[in-house]
Design a protein around this motif. Structure first.
Motif, mmCIF file in Angstrom:
data_model
loop_
_atom_site.group_PDB
_atom_site.id
_atom_site.type_symbol
_atom_site.label_atom_id
_atom_site.label_comp_id
_atom_site.label_asym_id
_atom_site.label_seq_id
_atom_site.Cartn_x
_atom_site.Cartn_y
_atom_site.Cartn_z
ATOM 1 N N UNK A 6 0.799 -1.019 0.252
ATOM 2 C CA UNK A 6 0.212 0.194 -0.184
ATOM 3 C C UNK A 6 1.083 1.391 -0.727
ATOM 4 N N UNK A 7 1.971 0.870 0.901
ATOM 5 C CA UNK A 7 3.010 2.502 1.064
ATOM 6 C C UNK A 7 3.513 2.738 -0.307
ATOM 7 N N UNK A 8 3.823 1.227 -1.258
ATOM 8 C CA UNK A 8 4.876 1.875 -1.710
ATOM 9 C C UNK A 8 3.659 2.448 -3.342
ATOM 10 N N UNK A 9 3.113 1.771 -3.309
ATOM 11 C CA UNK A 9 1.900 1.809 -4.524
ATOM 12 C C UNK A 9 1.546 3.631 -4.224
ATOM 13 N N UNK A 10 1.014 3.669 -3.114
ATOM 14 C CA UNK A 10 0.445 5.203 -2.436
ATOM 15 C C UNK A 10 2.120 6.285 -3.086
ATOM 16 N N UNK A 11 2.838 5.992 -2.658
ATOM 17 C CA UNK A 11 4.660 7.011 -3.150
ATOM 18 C C UNK A 11 4.607 6.544 -4.506
ATOM 19 N N UNK A 12 5.050 5.940 -4.807
ATOM 20 C CA UNK A 12 4.492 5.737 -6.851
ATOM 21 C C UNK A 12 3.447 6.606 -7.381
ATOM 22 N N UNK A 13 2.348 6.702 -6.757
ATOM 23 C CA UNK A 13 1.276 7.485 -7.430
ATOM 24 C C UNK A 13 2.133 9.532 -7.127
ATOM 25 N N UNK A 14 1.994 9.676 -5.848
ATOM 26 C CA UNK A 14 2.810 10.513 -5.282
ATOM 27 C C UNK A 14 3.588 10.884 -6.412
ATOM 28 N N UNK A 15 4.899 10.186 -6.179
ATOM 29 C CA UNK A 15 6.210 10.922 -6.757
ATOM 30 C C UNK A 15 5.793 10.979 -8.808
ATOM 31 N N UNK A 16 4.919 10.330 -8.992
ATOM 32 C CA UNK A 16 4.214 10.635 -10.303
ATOM 33 C C UNK A 16 3.307 12.067 -10.846
ATOM 34 N N UNK A 17 2.907 12.486 -9.536
ATOM 35 C CA UNK A 17 2.504 14.081 -9.896
ATOM 36 C C UNK A 17 1.010 13.698 -9.671
ATOM 37 N N UNK A 18 0.545 12.862 -9.183
ATOM 38 C CA UNK A 18 -0.553 12.822 -9.242
ATOM 39 C C UNK A 18 -0.820 12.910 -7.699
ATOM 40 N N UNK A 34 -3.076 8.243 3.525
ATOM 41 C CA UNK A 34 -2.487 7.552 4.328
ATOM 42 C C UNK A 34 -2.582 6.140 5.477
ATOM 43 N N UNK A 35 -3.650 5.152 5.032
ATOM 44 C CA UNK A 35 -3.403 4.282 6.647
ATOM 45 C C UNK A 35 -4.179 2.906 5.766
ATOM 46 N N UNK A 36 -4.304 2.187 6.639
ATOM 47 C CA UNK A 36 -4.344 0.201 6.119
ATOM 48 C C UNK A 36 -5.452 0.042 6.380
ATOM 49 N N UNK A 37 -6.843 0.710 6.844
ATOM 50 C CA UNK A 37 -7.585 0.741 7.243
ATOM 51 C C UNK A 37 -9.046 1.338 6.125
ATOM 52 N N UNK A 48 -5.287 2.156 -4.614
ATOM 53 C CA UNK A 48 -5.051 3.590 -4.492
ATOM 54 C C UNK A 48 -4.341 3.235 -6.327
ATOM 55 N N UNK A 49 -5.243 5.215 -6.298
ATOM 56 C CA UNK A 49 -5.682 5.469 -8.085
ATOM 57 C C UNK A 49 -4.835 6.563 -7.980
ATOM 58 N N UNK A 50 -4.708 7.542 -8.722
ATOM 59 C CA UNK A 50 -4.046 8.492 -8.507
ATOM 60 C C UNK A 50 -4.876 9.562 -10.100
ATOM 61 N N UNK A 51 -4.885 11.284 -9.233
ATOM 62 C CA UNK A 51 -5.814 12.008 -9.473
ATOM 63 C C UNK A 51 -5.930 13.434 -9.470
ATOM 64 N N UNK A 52 -5.306 13.676 -10.958
ATOM 65 C CA UNK A 52 -4.195 15.504 -10.870
ATOM 66 C C UNK A 52 -4.710 15.966 -11.160
ATOM 67 N N UNK A 53 -6.497 16.704 -11.582
ATOM 68 C CA UNK A 53 -7.297 18.072 -11.393
ATOM 69 C C UNK A 53 -8.312 17.841 -10.809
ATOM 70 N N UNK A 110 7.945 15.022 1.219
ATOM 71 C CA UNK A 110 7.671 14.568 -0.110
ATOM 72 C C UNK A 110 5.696 14.870 0.233
ATOM 73 N N UNK A 111 5.120 16.142 -0.883
ATOM 74 C CA UNK A 111 3.628 16.218 -1.503
ATOM 75 C C UNK A 111 3.611 16.582 -2.343
#
Ligand SMILES: [Zn+2]
Length: 118
Positions: A6-18, A34-37, A48-53, A110-111
């Motif tokens: 979950x943490x890896x997916x969250x930060x992969x999305x964040x680092x992609x700018x979403x 970010x929480x586990x439940x 986890x998914x990303x959104x840009x706008x 990172x934010x």
């Protein structure tokens, strides 16, 4: 999903700018912290998914007590609200402004920040 995945997916999305948005597979609730439940039903079946706008729902401008002016936004992304800093011309800022996310890293922090998208 285990915490590391979950943490890896969250930060992969964040680092992609979403903006990372977590959705509960059990009840459908979506949130951004970010929480586990799930905060609604306590299920640990999360996506986890990303959104840009998004759209500025509310904002505040802090001009006192800091060595700079800080602009904090509450951005609505399809009903999910995200708190983040605004990087852009304060004169453009208004409720309903379309904004786009951007990844920033300052030292170890990172934010996501938002810039005008129109
Ligand atoms: Zn849930």
């Amino acid at each position: 999903m285990d915490y590391k995945q979950l943490n890896d997916e969250y930060y992969n999305v964040l680092r992609s700018g979403e903006v990372p948005i977590l959705s509960c597979k059990n009840c459908g609730y979506s949130f951004t912290n970010l929480r586990t439940t799930c905060p609604k039903c306590s299920s640990d079946k999360l996506n986890v998914r990303g959104a840009k706008e998004g759209v500025v729902y509310s904002y505040t401008i802090i001009e006192r007590g800091l060595p700079f002016t800080a602009v904090l936004l509450l951005v609505d992304i399809n009903g999910v609200r995200v708190k983040a800093n605004y990087l852009g011309d304060p004169k453009k800022l208004r409720i309903g402004l379309k904004v786009r996310s951007k990844y920033v890293k300052q030292e170890l922090i990172e934010s996501i920040v938002f810039e005008p998208a129109e």
